[in-house]
Design a protein around this motif. Structure first.
Motif, PDB file in Angstrom:
ATOM      1  N   ILE A  20      47.326  26.642  29.668  1.00  0.00           N
ATOM      2  CA  ILE A  20      47.416  27.930  30.829  1.00  0.00           C
ATOM      3  C   ILE A  20      47.051  27.006  32.399  1.00  0.00           C
ATOM      4  O   ILE A  20      47.148  25.295  32.323  1.00  0.00           O
ATOM      5  CB  ILE A  20      45.803  27.333  30.494  1.00  0.00           C
ATOM      6  N   ARG A  21      46.998  27.784  33.321  1.00  0.00           N
ATOM      7  CA  ARG A  21      47.267  27.122  34.844  1.00  0.00           C
ATOM      8  C   ARG A  21      46.210  27.451  35.440  1.00  0.00           C
ATOM      9  O   ARG A  21      45.243  28.770  35.132  1.00  0.00           O
ATOM     10  CB  ARG A  21      48.498  27.594  35.677  1.00  0.00           C
ATOM     11  N   PRO A  22      45.164  26.367  35.575  1.00  0.00           N
ATOM     12  CA  PRO A  22      43.487  26.474  36.253  1.00  0.00           C
ATOM     13  C   PRO A  22      44.112  27.476  37.201  1.00  0.00           C
ATOM     14  O   PRO A  22      45.048  27.493  38.241  1.00  0.00           O
ATOM     15  CB  PRO A  22      42.777  25.045  36.177  1.00  0.00           C
ATOM     16  N   LEU A  23      42.399  28.146  37.690  1.00  0.00           N
ATOM     17  CA  LEU A  23      42.419  29.046  38.968  1.00  0.00           C
ATOM     18  C   LEU A  23      43.605  27.643  40.730  1.00  0.00           C
ATOM     19  O   LEU A  23      44.279  28.483  40.720  1.00  0.00           O
ATOM     20  CB  LEU A  23      41.196  29.388  39.174  1.00  0.00           C
ATOM     21  N   THR A  24      42.619  26.732  40.029  1.00  0.00           N
ATOM     22  CA  THR A  24      42.917  25.277  41.333  1.00  0.00           C
ATOM     23  C   THR A  24      44.407  25.616  41.780  1.00  0.00           C
ATOM     24  O   THR A  24      45.264  25.171  43.136  1.00  0.00           O
ATOM     25  CB  THR A  24      42.127  24.679  40.906  1.00  0.00           C
ATOM     26  N   GLN A  25      45.321  26.154  40.447  1.00  0.00           N
ATOM     27  CA  GLN A  25      46.698  25.469  40.620  1.00  0.00           C
ATOM     28  C   GLN A  25      47.101  26.564  40.982  1.00  0.00           C
ATOM     29  O   GLN A  25      48.877  27.279  41.096  1.00  0.00           O
ATOM     30  CB  GLN A  25      47.513  25.155  39.199  1.00  0.00           C
ATOM     31  N   SER A  26      47.068  28.298  40.665  1.00  0.00           N
ATOM     32  CA  SER A  26      47.245  29.193  41.086  1.00  0.00           C
ATOM     33  C   SER A  26      47.405  29.821  42.908  1.00  0.00           C
ATOM     34  O   SER A  26      46.679  29.791  43.116  1.00  0.00           O
ATOM     35  CB  SER A  26      45.789  30.289  40.469  1.00  0.00           C
ATOM     36  N   GLY A  27      48.246  30.488  42.687  1.00  0.00           N
ATOM     37  CA  GLY A  27      48.764  31.320  43.623  1.00  0.00           C
ATOM     38  C   GLY A  27      47.354  32.209  44.804  1.00  0.00           C
ATOM     39  O   GLY A  27      47.670  32.342  45.489  1.00  0.00           O
ATOM     40  N   ILE A  28      46.122  32.699  43.912  1.00  0.00           N
ATOM     41  CA  ILE A  28      45.467  33.629  44.071  1.00  0.00           C
ATOM     42  C   ILE A  28      44.342  32.373  44.325  1.00  0.00           C
ATOM     43  O   ILE A  28      43.207  33.570  45.382  1.00  0.00           O
ATOM     44  CB  ILE A  28      45.220  34.201  42.925  1.00  0.00           C
ATOM     45  N   TYR A  29      44.375  31.235  44.215  1.00  0.00           N
ATOM     46  CA  TYR A  29      42.914  30.979  44.863  1.00  0.00           C
ATOM     47  C   TYR A  29      43.331  30.578  46.025  1.00  0.00           C
ATOM     48  O   TYR A  29      42.912  31.169  46.776  1.00  0.00           O
ATOM     49  CB  TYR A  29      43.536  29.294  44.385  1.00  0.00           C
ATOM     50  N   GLU A  30      44.351  30.849  46.794  1.00  0.00           N
ATOM     51  CA  GLU A  30      44.625  30.950  48.211  1.00  0.00           C
ATOM     52  C   GLU A  30      44.912  32.448  48.699  1.00  0.00           C
ATOM     53  O   GLU A  30      44.470  33.094  49.653  1.00  0.00           O
ATOM     54  CB  GLU A  30      45.812  30.245  49.152  1.00  0.00           C
ATOM     55  N   ASP A  31      45.541  32.750  48.272  1.00  0.00           N
ATOM     56  CA  ASP A  31      46.140  34.476  48.661  1.00  0.00           C
ATOM     57  C   ASP A  31      44.744  34.833  48.319  1.00  0.00           C
ATOM     58  O   ASP A  31      44.672  36.505  48.963  1.00  0.00           O
ATOM     59  CB  ASP A  31      47.019  35.139  47.603  1.00  0.00           C
ATOM     60  N   LEU A  32      43.231  34.670  47.352  1.00  0.00           N
ATOM     61  CA  LEU A  32      42.428  35.623  47.683  1.00  0.00           C
ATOM     62  C   LEU A  32      40.924  34.969  48.430  1.00  0.00           C
ATOM     63  O   LEU A  32      40.003  35.651  48.383  1.00  0.00           O
ATOM     64  CB  LEU A  32      41.912  35.980  45.986  1.00  0.00           C
ATOM     65  N   GLY A  33      41.886  33.641  49.147  1.00  0.00           N
ATOM     66  CA  GLY A  33      40.118  33.587  50.083  1.00  0.00           C
ATOM     67  C   GLY A  33      39.224  32.579  48.409  1.00  0.00           C
ATOM     68  O   GLY A  33      38.083  32.813  49.307  1.00  0.00           O
ATOM     69  N   LEU A  34      39.587  32.586  47.560  1.00  0.00           N
ATOM     70  CA  LEU A  34      38.926  31.967  46.451  1.00  0.00           C
ATOM     71  C   LEU A  34      38.801  30.239  47.091  1.00  0.00           C
ATOM     72  O   LEU A  34      38.167  29.385  46.482  1.00  0.00           O
ATOM     73  CB  LEU A  34      39.172  31.930  45.034  1.00  0.00           C
ATOM     74  N   ASP A  35      40.036  29.264  47.486  1.00  0.00           N
ATOM     75  CA  ASP A  35      39.544  28.465  48.094  1.00  0.00           C
ATOM     76  C   ASP A  35      38.588  28.147  49.135  1.00  0.00           C
ATOM     77  O   ASP A  35      37.796  27.172  49.172  1.00  0.00           O
ATOM     78  CB  ASP A  35      41.222  27.687  48.799  1.00  0.00           C
ATOM     79  N   LYS A  36      37.881  29.036  50.326  1.00  0.00           N
ATOM     80  CA  LYS A  36      37.604  28.891  51.155  1.00  0.00           C
ATOM     81  C   LYS A  36      36.065  29.207  50.478  1.00  0.00           C
ATOM     82  O   LYS A  36      34.874  28.066  51.169  1.00  0.00           O
ATOM     83  CB  LYS A  36      37.179  30.114  52.142  1.00  0.00           C
ATOM     84  N   MET A  37      36.096  30.056  49.186  1.00  0.00           N
ATOM     85  CA  MET A  37      35.105  30.008  48.959  1.00  0.00           C
ATOM     86  C   MET A  37      34.002  29.044  47.771  1.00  0.00           C
ATOM     87  O   MET A  37      33.028  27.981  48.081  1.00  0.00           O
ATOM     88  CB  MET A  37      34.982  30.852  48.394  1.00  0.00           C
ATOM     89  N   ASP A  38      35.549  28.204  47.451  1.00  0.00           N
ATOM     90  CA  ASP A  38      34.855  26.600  47.033  1.00  0.00           C
ATOM     91  C   ASP A  38      34.688  26.024  47.386  1.00  0.00           C
ATOM     92  O   ASP A  38      33.357  25.027  46.951  1.00  0.00           O
ATOM     93  CB  ASP A  38      36.312  26.589  46.001  1.00  0.00           C
ATOM     94  N   HIS A  39      35.244  25.766  48.960  1.00  0.00           N
ATOM     95  CA  HIS A  39      34.738  24.525  49.856  1.00  0.00           C
ATOM     96  C   HIS A  39      33.705  25.213  50.086  1.00  0.00           C
ATOM     97  O   HIS A  39      32.843  24.314  50.599  1.00  0.00           O
ATOM     98  CB  HIS A  39      35.724  24.627  50.915  1.00  0.00           C
ATOM     99  N   ASP A  40      32.628  25.975  49.941  1.00  0.00           N
ATOM    100  CA  ASP A  40      31.412  26.758  50.490  1.00  0.00           C
ATOM    101  C   ASP A  40      30.750  26.590  49.442  1.00  0.00           C
ATOM    102  O   ASP A  40      29.075  26.930  49.844  1.00  0.00           O
ATOM    103  CB  ASP A  40      31.836  27.614  51.475  1.00  0.00           C
ATOM    104  N   GLY A  41      31.106  26.253  48.906  1.00  0.00           N
ATOM    105  CA  GLY A  41      30.366  26.274  47.459  1.00  0.00           C
ATOM    106  C   GLY A  41      29.613  27.463  46.584  1.00  0.00           C
ATOM    107  O   GLY A  41      28.364  27.176  46.470  1.00  0.00           O
TER     108      GLY A  41
END
Length: 296
Positions: free
Chosen positions: A245-266
Motif C-alpha cells: 500500500i502506498r499512502p496518500l503522501t506518496q501518491s501523485g494525487i497528494y499534489e495533483d488534487l491540492g491535498l498537500d496544501k490542505m494537509d499543510h493548512d491542517g
C-alpha cells in the motif's frame, strides 16, 4: 415606512440568529441504501437533529421516490447523480449560508465531487465515512473465499470493468481501480480518475476542495467490503502490484488534487474506527462526528 423598517430589522435579526447557529447538514447514503430507511439514514438524521438542537438535516434522495434512489446507487452514472444533487442544493434556501456534508461509503466520494464541482452553496466540512477515494480493487467479503477464487473474480471483472457500456451502466465500475493496469484505469475510468485529477489537472477542483474548512476521512479498520481499506484515507496499492500500500503522501494525487496544501493548512483529519464497513456505534458517532457539526 415605519412598518417597512420594522420588518427589515426583524429580517436582519433572525438572519443573524440563524447565521450564529449550527450549520445545516447534508447526508448522502451508500450503495444498497436510500435516503430514508429508518434503520440507516433515517436514524442518523434523527440522531443529528437530536444532538444539535433540531438543526436542518437533508438526507439526499436521487430521483422522485425511494425505489429510484435505491436503483440510482447501482445504475445512474455518478456524474448524473452529482449534477442532480448540485441542482437540489442550490435550490434549497436553508443551505444558502453553507452546510456540513457527510457521505457514507460511495456517497463519500460523490460528495467530494460535489465539493469540487459545485461551489455554491458552500460546503464547509466534508466528512467521508468509509468512502473509497482511490477506488476499489477487490470484491466485498472476498477474504472469505480462497485467494485463488478472489484473483479469478478480479480477472473476470477486469475484462469487463473498463468497457464503455459497463462504465456507463454500472456505478461501481466507475471507481474500479486496477493497479495492474494503471494506465487503462486512468484513461477509461469515467468518474474516479477525473475527480482525482489523474487524466488532466483541473485547477477548479483544487481551488474548490481547498475552500473546505475540514476534510475528514473515516476508515474502518476491519473492513471486508472496501479493498483495500486504506482507500478510505486515500491510500492505495502502488502501481503494478496488489500487495504493498502506498499512502496518500506518496501518491501523485497528494499534489495533483491540492491535498498537500490542505494537509499543510491542517484541514485533513484522519479518523479510524474498529469494525467492518459502516459498523459504528451511536456513541462513537456522537463523540467523534457530532462535535465537527456543531461548528458554524
Amino acid at each position: 415606512m415605519v412598518l417597512f423598517k420594522g420588518l427589515l430589522i426583524l429580517t436582519i435579526f433572525y438572519g443573524a440568529l440563524a447565521a450564529s447557529g449550527p450549520l445545516p447538514v447534508v447526508l448522502w447514503h451508500g450503495m444498497g441504501d436510500t435516503c430514508c430507511f429508518p434503520f440507516s439514514m433515517g436514524s442518523i438524521k434523527k440522531l443529528i437533529e437530536t444532538e444539535i438542537n433540531g438543526t436542518y438535516v437533508l438526507s439526499l434522495r436521487i430521483g422522485g421516490n425511494i425505489a429510484l434512489d435505491y436503483e440510482s446507487g447501482f445504475f445512474l452514472h455518478p456524474d448524473d447523480q452529482v449534477r442532480y444533487v448540485c441542482d437540489q442544493l442550490i435550490k434549497d434556501e436553508q443551505l444558502a449560508g453553507g452546510y456540513h456534508a457527510i457521505g457514507f461509503s460511495q456517497g463519500g466520494q460523490f460528495l467530494r465531487a460535489v465539493a469540487q464541482r459545485c461551489s455554491s452553496p458552500p460546503m464547509k466540512t466534508l466528512i467521508s465515512i468509509g468512502g473509497q477515494h482511490q477506488g476499489v480493487f477487490g470484491l466485498p467479503k472476498c477474504p472469505s473465499l480462497s485467494n485463488n477464487a478472489c484473483e479469478h473474480l478480479r480477472k473476470l471483472l477486469y475484462r469487463a470493468a473498463y468497457k464503455e457500456w459497463i462504465q456507463r451502466e454500472l456505478v461501481q465500475a466507475t471507481y474500479w481501480h486496477d493497479p495492474l493496469h494503471e494506465e487503462e484505469y486512468r484513461q477509461k475510468s469515467s468518474f474516479l480518475s477525473n475527480i482525482n485529477n489523474e487524466v488532466f489537472i483541473n485547477q477548479t477542483y483544487i481551488d474548490n476542495l481547498n475552500k473546505l474548512e475540514k476534510f475528514v476521512m473515516v476508515m474502518f479498520l476491519n473492513d471486508t467490503i472496501v479493498q483495500p481499506r486504506e482507500s478510505q484515507w486515500f491510500g492505495f496499492y502502488a502501481p503494478g502490484q496488489d500487495t504493498a500500500i502506498r499512502p496518500l503522501t506518496q501518491s501523485g494525487i497528494y499534489e495533483d488534487l491540492g491535498l498537500d496544501k490542505m494537509d499543510h493548512d491542517g484541514k485533513l483529519l484522519h479518523l479510524s474506527v474498529e469494525g467492518d464497513h459502516l459498523q459504528m456505534t451511536s456513541t462513537w458517532f456522537i463523540e467523534n462526528i457530532i462535535p465537527l457539526l456543531k461548528k458554524n
